[in-house]
Design a protein around this motif. Sequence first.
Motif, PDB file in Angstrom:
ATOM      1  N   ARG A 206      34.446  37.429  31.116  1.00  0.00           N
ATOM      2  CA  ARG A 206      34.982  38.526  31.938  1.00  0.00           C
ATOM      3  C   ARG A 206      34.732  38.270  33.422  1.00  0.00           C
ATOM      4  O   ARG A 206      35.588  38.582  34.264  1.00  0.00           O
ATOM      5  CB  ARG A 206      34.353  39.854  31.512  1.00  0.00           C
ATOM      6  CG  ARG A 206      34.842  40.323  30.150  1.00  0.00           C
ATOM      7  CD  ARG A 206      34.478  41.782  29.899  1.00  0.00           C
ATOM      8  NE  ARG A 206      35.008  42.197  28.610  1.00  0.00           N
ATOM      9  CZ  ARG A 206      34.289  42.302  27.497  1.00  0.00           C
ATOM     10  NH1 ARG A 206      33.006  42.027  27.515  1.00  0.00           N
ATOM     11  NH2 ARG A 206      34.846  42.680  26.368  1.00  0.00           N
ATOM     12  N   PHE A 207      33.572  37.702  33.732  1.00  0.00           N
ATOM     13  CA  PHE A 207      33.292  37.390  35.137  1.00  0.00           C
ATOM     14  C   PHE A 207      34.270  36.335  35.660  1.00  0.00           C
ATOM     15  O   PHE A 207      34.806  36.465  36.766  1.00  0.00           O
ATOM     16  CB  PHE A 207      31.853  36.888  35.293  1.00  0.00           C
ATOM     17  CG  PHE A 207      31.509  36.469  36.694  1.00  0.00           C
ATOM     18  CD1 PHE A 207      31.304  37.421  37.685  1.00  0.00           C
ATOM     19  CD2 PHE A 207      31.402  35.129  37.024  1.00  0.00           C
ATOM     20  CE1 PHE A 207      30.994  37.043  38.988  1.00  0.00           C
ATOM     21  CE2 PHE A 207      31.100  34.742  38.319  1.00  0.00           C
ATOM     22  CZ  PHE A 207      30.888  35.701  39.308  1.00  0.00           C
ATOM     23  N   ARG A 208      34.527  35.309  34.854  1.00  0.00           N
ATOM     24  CA  ARG A 208      35.471  34.265  35.275  1.00  0.00           C
ATOM     25  C   ARG A 208      36.882  34.838  35.418  1.00  0.00           C
ATOM     26  O   ARG A 208      37.613  34.461  36.334  1.00  0.00           O
ATOM     27  CB  ARG A 208      35.444  33.118  34.274  1.00  0.00           C
ATOM     28  CG  ARG A 208      34.167  32.282  34.326  1.00  0.00           C
ATOM     29  CD  ARG A 208      34.067  31.345  33.133  1.00  0.00           C
ATOM     30  NE  ARG A 208      35.233  30.479  33.044  1.00  0.00           N
ATOM     31  CZ  ARG A 208      35.565  29.806  31.940  1.00  0.00           C
ATOM     32  NH1 ARG A 208      34.828  29.934  30.838  1.00  0.00           N
ATOM     33  NH2 ARG A 208      36.625  29.025  31.947  1.00  0.00           N
ATOM     34  N   TYR A 209      37.241  35.770  34.518  1.00  0.00           N
ATOM     35  CA  TYR A 209      38.560  36.387  34.633  1.00  0.00           C
ATOM     36  C   TYR A 209      38.664  37.199  35.919  1.00  0.00           C
ATOM     37  O   TYR A 209      39.678  37.165  36.620  1.00  0.00           O
ATOM     38  CB  TYR A 209      38.809  37.268  33.413  1.00  0.00           C
ATOM     39  CG  TYR A 209      40.186  37.891  33.366  1.00  0.00           C
ATOM     40  CD1 TYR A 209      41.330  37.106  33.281  1.00  0.00           C
ATOM     41  CD2 TYR A 209      40.341  39.273  33.422  1.00  0.00           C
ATOM     42  CE1 TYR A 209      42.592  37.675  33.238  1.00  0.00           C
ATOM     43  CE2 TYR A 209      41.600  39.849  33.382  1.00  0.00           C
ATOM     44  CZ  TYR A 209      42.718  39.040  33.285  1.00  0.00           C
ATOM     45  OH  TYR A 209      43.973  39.619  33.259  1.00  0.00           O
ATOM     46  N   TRP A 210      37.610  37.930  36.250  1.00  0.00           N
ATOM     47  CA  TRP A 210      37.571  38.698  37.485  1.00  0.00           C
ATOM     48  C   TRP A 210      37.698  37.781  38.706  1.00  0.00           C
ATOM     49  O   TRP A 210      38.321  38.157  39.709  1.00  0.00           O
ATOM     50  CB  TRP A 210      36.263  39.478  37.539  1.00  0.00           C
ATOM     51  CG  TRP A 210      36.059  40.241  38.814  1.00  0.00           C
ATOM     52  CD1 TRP A 210      36.721  41.355  39.236  1.00  0.00           C
ATOM     53  CD2 TRP A 210      35.111  39.919  39.840  1.00  0.00           C
ATOM     54  NE1 TRP A 210      36.245  41.750  40.465  1.00  0.00           N
ATOM     55  CE2 TRP A 210      35.267  40.892  40.858  1.00  0.00           C
ATOM     56  CE3 TRP A 210      34.144  38.911  39.987  1.00  0.00           C
ATOM     57  CZ2 TRP A 210      34.476  40.882  42.017  1.00  0.00           C
ATOM     58  CZ3 TRP A 210      33.373  38.903  41.133  1.00  0.00           C
ATOM     59  CH2 TRP A 210      33.553  39.880  42.131  1.00  0.00           C
ATOM     60  N   ARG A 211      37.148  36.564  38.575  1.00  0.00           N
ATOM     61  CA  ARG A 211      37.226  35.604  39.683  1.00  0.00           C
ATOM     62  C   ARG A 211      38.564  34.874  39.734  1.00  0.00           C
ATOM     63  O   ARG A 211      38.793  34.052  40.608  1.00  0.00           O
ATOM     64  CB  ARG A 211      36.086  34.586  39.570  1.00  0.00           C
ATOM     65  CG  ARG A 211      34.700  35.153  39.823  1.00  0.00           C
ATOM     66  CD  ARG A 211      34.498  35.541  41.283  1.00  0.00           C
ATOM     67  NE  ARG A 211      34.728  34.414  42.170  1.00  0.00           N
ATOM     68  CZ  ARG A 211      33.800  33.523  42.523  1.00  0.00           C
ATOM     69  NH1 ARG A 211      32.565  33.643  42.043  1.00  0.00           N
ATOM     70  NH2 ARG A 211      34.072  32.534  43.330  1.00  0.00           N
ATOM     71  N   GLY A 212      39.448  35.131  38.752  1.00  0.00           N
ATOM     72  CA  GLY A 212      40.779  34.545  38.791  1.00  0.00           C
ATOM     73  C   GLY A 212      41.018  33.383  37.850  1.00  0.00           C
ATOM     74  O   GLY A 212      42.039  32.691  37.967  1.00  0.00           O
ATOM     75  N   ALA A 213      40.117  33.154  36.893  1.00  0.00           N
ATOM     76  CA  ALA A 213      40.303  32.051  35.949  1.00  0.00           C
ATOM     77  C   ALA A 213      41.531  32.286  35.076  1.00  0.00           C
ATOM     78  O   ALA A 213      41.896  33.420  34.772  1.00  0.00           O
ATOM     79  CB  ALA A 213      39.058  31.886  35.072  1.00  0.00           C
ATOM     80  N   SER A 214      42.160  31.203  34.652  1.00  0.00           N
ATOM     81  CA  SER A 214      43.349  31.284  33.810  1.00  0.00           C
ATOM     82  C   SER A 214      43.008  31.852  32.442  1.00  0.00           C
ATOM     83  O   SER A 214      42.047  31.404  31.793  1.00  0.00           O
ATOM     84  CB  SER A 214      43.960  29.892  33.649  1.00  0.00           C
ATOM     85  OG  SER A 214      44.829  29.836  32.543  1.00  0.00           O
ATOM     86  N   PRO A 215      43.790  32.833  31.936  1.00  0.00           N
ATOM     87  CA  PRO A 215      43.567  33.328  30.572  1.00  0.00           C
ATOM     88  C   PRO A 215      43.681  32.223  29.525  1.00  0.00           C
ATOM     89  O   PRO A 215      43.008  32.294  28.492  1.00  0.00           O
ATOM     90  CB  PRO A 215      44.670  34.378  30.397  1.00  0.00           C
ATOM     91  CG  PRO A 215      44.962  34.850  31.782  1.00  0.00           C
ATOM     92  CD  PRO A 215      44.816  33.632  32.642  1.00  0.00           C
TER      93      PRO A 215
END
Length: 228
Positions: A206-215
């Motif tokens: 979730r942290f990486r997603y918040w930082r803009g990581a690709s789903p």
Amino acid sequence: MSRVSVIVPVLNEGDTLAVSLARLRAALTDDDELIVVDGGSTDHSIDIARELADTVLVSDPGRSTQMNTGAGCARGVWLWFIHADTVLDARHREALNGLDSTTRWGRFDVRLSQSRPLFRVIAFMMNWRSRLTGIATGDQALFVRRDIFREQGGFPAQPLMEDIALSRTLRALERPACLRPPVITSSRRWENNGAWRTIWLMWSLRFRYWRGASPDALHRDYYRGDAG
């Protein structure tokens, strides 16, 4: 009483699907509809669903695709997205009837099926985080008015975090209604892979997603971690 369309995405859930769908069926009113969308099961999930659901559809795999497919044929005022391993009863259906007429979306508190103290803490943190951020996850039995869901484009076409992405879109309209009593979701993810390991994996994703990581990258790492 507003009609509810329950949409259940399924993939190889044959071992537990009959019990979960029967409980869902018993919780609903006669006017509600139960829609199961199979993502290509290789077990007997479809046969079970046809015995218990009003509508059974087949789509490409992926929760966002499956849930959007089910929503496309739904006729209820409310769309209620339920995971196949989530347990609820008539109290949860009654809670929807108590919503203010202006409410557009929301979710339920959650409790894990295992009663270990650590699992109670995990559930508490899930509910607290959701109230704080206004973000709901799929385990929390997300519900949204059908017209709003369609106006906002439904779930985005991504393999992971589709629930968080939709929550962000809906939160821009209003914060979610957070309902009780809690629904019960399976604790098998934490039991099979270790509670602390799974907590770390989910928070880091979730942290990486918040930082803009690709789903897509997150999806690979999620299943590499063998969680869920």
